[in-house]
Design an enzyme around this catalytic site. Structure first.
Site, PDB file in Angstrom:
ATOM      1  N   CYS A 201       0.843  -1.192   0.000  1.00  0.00           N
ATOM      2  CA  CYS A 201       0.000   0.000   0.000  1.00  0.00           C
ATOM      3  C   CYS A 201       0.884   1.251   0.000  1.00  0.00           C
ATOM      4  O   CYS A 201       1.727   1.407   0.892  1.00  0.00           O
ATOM      5  CB  CYS A 201      -0.904  -0.002   1.232  1.00  0.00           C
ATOM      6  SG  CYS A 201      -1.882   1.508   1.425  1.00  0.00           S
ATOM      7  N   CYS A 204       0.230   3.267   3.520  1.00  0.00           N
ATOM      8  CA  CYS A 204       0.685   2.836   4.846  1.00  0.00           C
ATOM      9  C   CYS A 204       1.759   1.756   4.811  1.00  0.00           C
ATOM     10  O   CYS A 204       2.339   1.429   5.852  1.00  0.00           O
ATOM     11  CB  CYS A 204      -0.501   2.340   5.672  1.00  0.00           C
ATOM     12  SG  CYS A 204      -1.125   0.708   5.173  1.00  0.00           S
ATOM     13  N   CYS A 217      -6.391  -1.990   0.604  1.00  0.00           N
ATOM     14  CA  CYS A 217      -5.503  -2.264   1.726  1.00  0.00           C
ATOM     15  C   CYS A 217      -6.345  -2.610   2.945  1.00  0.00           C
ATOM     16  O   CYS A 217      -7.185  -1.805   3.384  1.00  0.00           O
ATOM     17  CB  CYS A 217      -4.624  -1.043   2.011  1.00  0.00           C
ATOM     18  SG  CYS A 217      -3.565  -1.246   3.460  1.00  0.00           S
ATOM     19  N   CYS A 220      -5.154   0.076   6.222  1.00  0.00           N
ATOM     20  CA  CYS A 220      -5.540   1.493   6.354  1.00  0.00           C
ATOM     21  C   CYS A 220      -6.827   1.833   5.623  1.00  0.00           C
ATOM     22  O   CYS A 220      -7.353   2.946   5.763  1.00  0.00           O
ATOM     23  CB  CYS A 220      -4.419   2.412   5.872  1.00  0.00           C
ATOM     24  SG  CYS A 220      -4.190   2.444   4.080  1.00  0.00           S
ATOM     25  N   ASP A 338      21.534   0.558 -15.584  1.00  0.00           N
ATOM     26  CA  ASP A 338      21.324  -0.643 -14.773  1.00  0.00           C
ATOM     27  C   ASP A 338      20.438  -1.611 -15.561  1.00  0.00           C
ATOM     28  O   ASP A 338      19.283  -1.302 -15.855  1.00  0.00           O
ATOM     29  CB  ASP A 338      20.653  -0.239 -13.460  1.00  0.00           C
ATOM     30  CG  ASP A 338      20.456  -1.405 -12.502  1.00  0.00           C
ATOM     31  OD1 ASP A 338      20.504  -2.567 -12.942  1.00  0.00           O
ATOM     32  OD2 ASP A 338      20.223  -1.143 -11.304  1.00  0.00           O
TER      33      ASP A 338
END
Length: 412
Positions: A201, A204, A217, A220, A338
């Site tokens: 999430c 949170c 979620c 929260c 990368d």
């Protein structure tokens, strides 16, 4: 929209002229379109030029990890039904490139501007957009923007309280969280095939629960907003429940999603969905993407895939085996240096295709394919790969600078 009063001071006009001259010199020297160097010169002479150039325009900003160039083009085509448009159609999406694009739009009514994700908040402050389209966020250029949640937080803080109408993808948790700080959001169910950056999430840090495209979620309570626009098969569903057919020359589900968001943006400017979608049909390719070209007596389709989410969508466009496939990967600064993202791509989906590997980092890709158990052949260049490929149209998939290399080689 502002009146016809010229917003440019003598200094700003000088900056525009100097920028165009620098761009012309760059083009004459064969160093590309010149849009970036032209914009840099202009901004050096007049740091407020971007704001000045946009004062007479109704501006749309488009940002995302994937699809922003195509969506920018689709929105521009739709809005031309209502007036002239200026746009950074070649994809130069940082402030210098955007400045160069707007410098050529003195007679335009609309500015449809693709913006690099890192620069979105700053450009929004400069140009005071009427609308902002937020499509998706996923891992990309890991040496430059390694943490997608940090990018979402930058959007959330930078766009908080914006006066713009924000048209946002409700199916992407990072986008939904970023846009939820904005007072006026139109939510679009555009789909989210890639979910590997959306397991926690963003609000949170708890674990997100997924059911199809729905998510929430349990810790929260942050959850998918209710969309008012949606992609449904081959149709766009508008807020009134009407279904409008999508007819595109551009292939794949991702482009139907781009068209859905574009229709929602166009509607915010008063363009009817049917009109908007009909105009989008005219877009056959975007900066070489999806072009079918002839090369060495063969037919090649050029496909761009810059990161794991983009590769996943691109694989869905490939015909069933035994269609030959050429893969090309570079790791120059514009790509991100990368290459660890190669290990996030499900290359096993190409099993059964004759695979030919080229590009600066062909050996990195070869190792990845070897581990995936996919047969392949490493080739020196495109010419060798095409000569070795069995009959049939060749699908050529490349990341950003590799794609530009290929376009130059095939004369596209």
């Amino acid at each position: 929209m502002a009146g016809n009063t010229d917003p440019l001071s003598a200094r700003a006009k000088l900056a525009v002229t100097a920028g165009k001259a620098a761009a012309a010199v760059s083009r004459a020297a064969g160093r590309g379109s010149g849009s970036v160097i032209g914009g840099k010169v202009a901004l050096r002479l007049e740091p407020d030029l971007l704001a000045r150039l946009s004062t007479h325009l109704d501006v749309v900003l488009v940002s995302a990890t994937n699809g922003k160039t195509t969506t920018t083009r689709l929105i521009a085509e739709a809005l031309r039904a209502s007036g002239p448009v200026v746009s950074n159609a070649l994809g130069a999406n940082m402030p210098a490139g955007i400045t160069s694009a707007l410098a050529g739009g003195s007679d335009a009514k609309y500015g449809v501007i693709e913006v690099d994700e890192k620069y979105l908040a700053g450009v929004a402050r400069d140009v005071d957009p009427k609308a902002i389209a937020l499509l998706n966020l996923s891992r990309d250029q890991l040496d430059r923007a390694a943490e997608t949640r940090m990018l979402a937080e930058r959007w959330r803080e930078g766009l908080a309280g914006t006066k713009a109408v924000v048209i946002a993808n409700a199916d992407d948790p990072l986008v939904a969280w970023a846009a939820s700080s904005c007072p006026n959001v139109i939510w679009v169910a555009a789909g989210q095939q890639w979910k590997e950056d959306s397991w926690s999430c963003p609000s949170c840090g708890g674990v997100l629960q997924w059911s199809g495209d729905d998510w929430g979620c349990g810790e929260c309570g942050f959850r998918r907003p209710t969309p008012s626009w949606a992609l449904s098969g081959d149709h766009v569903l508008d807020p009134h429940g009407a279904a409008w057919p999508i007819k595109l020359q551009l292939p794949g589900r991702a482009n139907k999603a781009n068209a859905t968001t574009s229709a929602a943006v166009a509607a915010a400017f008063g363009v009817h969905p049917q009109t908007a979608l009909e105009r989008m049909y005219d877009v056959a390719a975007v900066a070489g993407r999806y072009d079918v070209v002839s090369f060495s007596g063969r037919e090649l389709r050029l496909l761009l895939a810059k990161n794991p989410a983009g590769w996943l969508e691109t694989f869905s466009l490939i015909d069933a085996p035994p269609a030959p496939v050429v893969l090309s990967v570079n790791a120059r600064s514009a790509d991100g240096t990368d290459t660890s993202w190669l290990w996030d791509v499900a290359y096993g989906r190409l099993a059964g295709h004759p695979i030919f590997v080229i590009g600066d980092r062909k050996l990195d890709l070869a190792v990845r394919l070897e581990v995936a158990g996919v047969d392949f052949r490493v080739c020196r260049d495109l010419d060798e790969a095409v000569a070795a490929a069995p009959p049939g149209r060749i699908e050529v998939i490349a990341n950003y600078t590799a794609f530009q290399d290929l376009r130059r080689r095939v004369g596209n």
